[in-house]
Each structure stands twice: as C-alpha cells, then as structure tokens.
Motif scaffolding. Structure first.
Motif, PDB file in Angstrom:
ATOM      1  N   ASP A  14       2.187 -14.906  -4.404  1.00 45.17           N
ATOM      2  CA  ASP A  14       2.914 -15.926  -3.241  1.00 45.17           C
ATOM      3  C   ASP A  14       3.128 -17.316  -3.661  1.00 45.17           C
ATOM      4  OD1 ASP A  14       2.380 -13.891  -1.320  1.00 45.17           O
ATOM      5  OD2 ASP A  14       0.356 -14.555  -0.618  1.00 45.17           O
ATOM      6  N   LEU A  15       2.313 -17.689  -4.522  1.00 52.29           N
ATOM      7  CA  LEU A  15       2.667 -18.896  -5.159  1.00 52.29           C
ATOM      8  C   LEU A  15       4.031 -19.226  -5.882  1.00 52.29           C
ATOM      9  CD1 LEU A  15       1.988 -22.159  -5.925  1.00 52.29           C
ATOM     10  CD2 LEU A  15       0.801 -21.103  -7.820  1.00 52.29           C
ATOM     11  N   ILE A  16       4.329 -18.192  -6.471  1.00 57.69           N
ATOM     12  CA  ILE A  16       5.613 -18.201  -7.560  1.00 57.69           C
ATOM     13  C   ILE A  16       6.598 -17.583  -6.559  1.00 57.69           C
ATOM     14  CG2 ILE A  16       6.805 -16.903  -9.105  1.00 57.69           C
ATOM     15  CD1 ILE A  16       4.013 -16.449 -10.698  1.00 57.69           C
ATOM     16  N   ARG A  17       6.572 -17.114  -5.616  1.00 57.40           N
ATOM     17  CA  ARG A  17       7.636 -16.680  -4.686  1.00 57.40           C
ATOM     18  C   ARG A  17       7.835 -18.208  -3.810  1.00 57.40           C
ATOM     19  NH1 ARG A  17       6.316 -10.768  -2.214  1.00 57.40           N
ATOM     20  NH2 ARG A  17       7.253  -9.570  -4.059  1.00 57.40           N
ATOM     21  N   SER A  18       6.888 -18.593  -3.355  1.00 58.44           N
ATOM     22  CA  SER A  18       7.147 -19.799  -2.514  1.00 58.44           C
ATOM     23  C   SER A  18       8.021 -20.871  -3.550  1.00 58.44           C
ATOM     24  CB  SER A  18       5.925 -20.438  -2.034  1.00 58.44           C
ATOM     25  OG  SER A  18       4.962 -20.934  -2.776  1.00 58.44           O
ATOM     26  N   LEU A  19       7.438 -21.148  -4.677  1.00 54.10           N
ATOM     27  CA  LEU A  19       7.910 -22.180  -5.569  1.00 54.10           C
ATOM     28  C   LEU A  19       9.608 -21.889  -5.883  1.00 54.10           C
ATOM     29  CD1 LEU A  19       7.613 -24.438  -7.483  1.00 54.10           C
ATOM     30  CD2 LEU A  19       6.954 -22.679  -9.338  1.00 54.10           C
ATOM     31  N   ALA A  20       9.663 -20.519  -6.113  1.00 50.21           N
ATOM     32  CA  ALA A  20      11.086 -20.025  -6.359  1.00 50.21           C
ATOM     33  C   ALA A  20      11.886 -20.338  -5.038  1.00 50.21           C
ATOM     34  CB  ALA A  20      11.350 -18.588  -6.496  1.00 50.21           C
ATOM     35  N   ARG A  21      11.322 -20.025  -3.769  1.00 47.20           N
ATOM     36  CA  ARG A  21      12.311 -20.195  -2.602  1.00 47.20           C
ATOM     37  C   ARG A  21      12.550 -22.040  -2.520  1.00 47.20           C
ATOM     38  NH1 ARG A  21       9.713 -16.459  -0.173  1.00 47.20           N
ATOM     39  NH2 ARG A  21       7.764 -17.533   0.246  1.00 47.20           N
TER      40      ARG A  21
END
Length: 79
Positions: A14-21
């Motif tokens: 979730d952290l990596i996805r939110s960072l990418a978003r």
C-alpha cells in the motif's frame, strides 16, 4: 507515464502504491515528496534555497500587507 514492476515486502504494498500515485500527480506535493525521497536515499544534505522556494510558494505572495510598526519611545525607568 510508464508501468513498473517492483519486488518488495508485502507489507509495503500500500505504501509503494500510494507513493507511486502521488508522484504521478506531478504537482507541487509530488515535487516535494520526490525531493524528500531522493534526499533520504542519497543521504545528501538538502539543496540550498529550500526555505526561499517555500516562501515564494506561499499564498501570501503578492498580498499587499503593511508590516510597518509605529515607533515608540518606551517608558521611563527610575535609576
């Protein structure tokens, strides 16, 4: 835009996805986030002028503020 595949801990998904978003949004928040991540990974000091750049982004830029104060003599003090 490009699609990436990364290998990471499942708990960081979730952290990596939110960072990418957030980085994909390309706004001032994305620029700040990108700078923080780059600095954190590189371990180098922050570039000079960051405070000045932040002040220039302030919503108060261009506001016609009168910041002058009246000069007062002060009070008399007994010796």
């Amino acid at each position: 835009m490009a699609r990436f595949e990364v290998i990471a801990l499942d708990s960081d998904r979730d952290l990596i996805r939110s960072l990418a978003r957030r980085l994909a949004e390309e706004g001032p928040d994305a620029s700040r986030l990108r700078a923080v991540v780059i600095q954190s990974i590189a371990g180098e000091p922050a570039p000079k002028g960051g405070i000045l750049a932040a002040l220039r982004r302030s919503p108060m830029v261009g506001a016609d503020l009168d910041l002058t104060r009246p000069r007062e003599e002060g009070r008399k003090v007994d010796p």
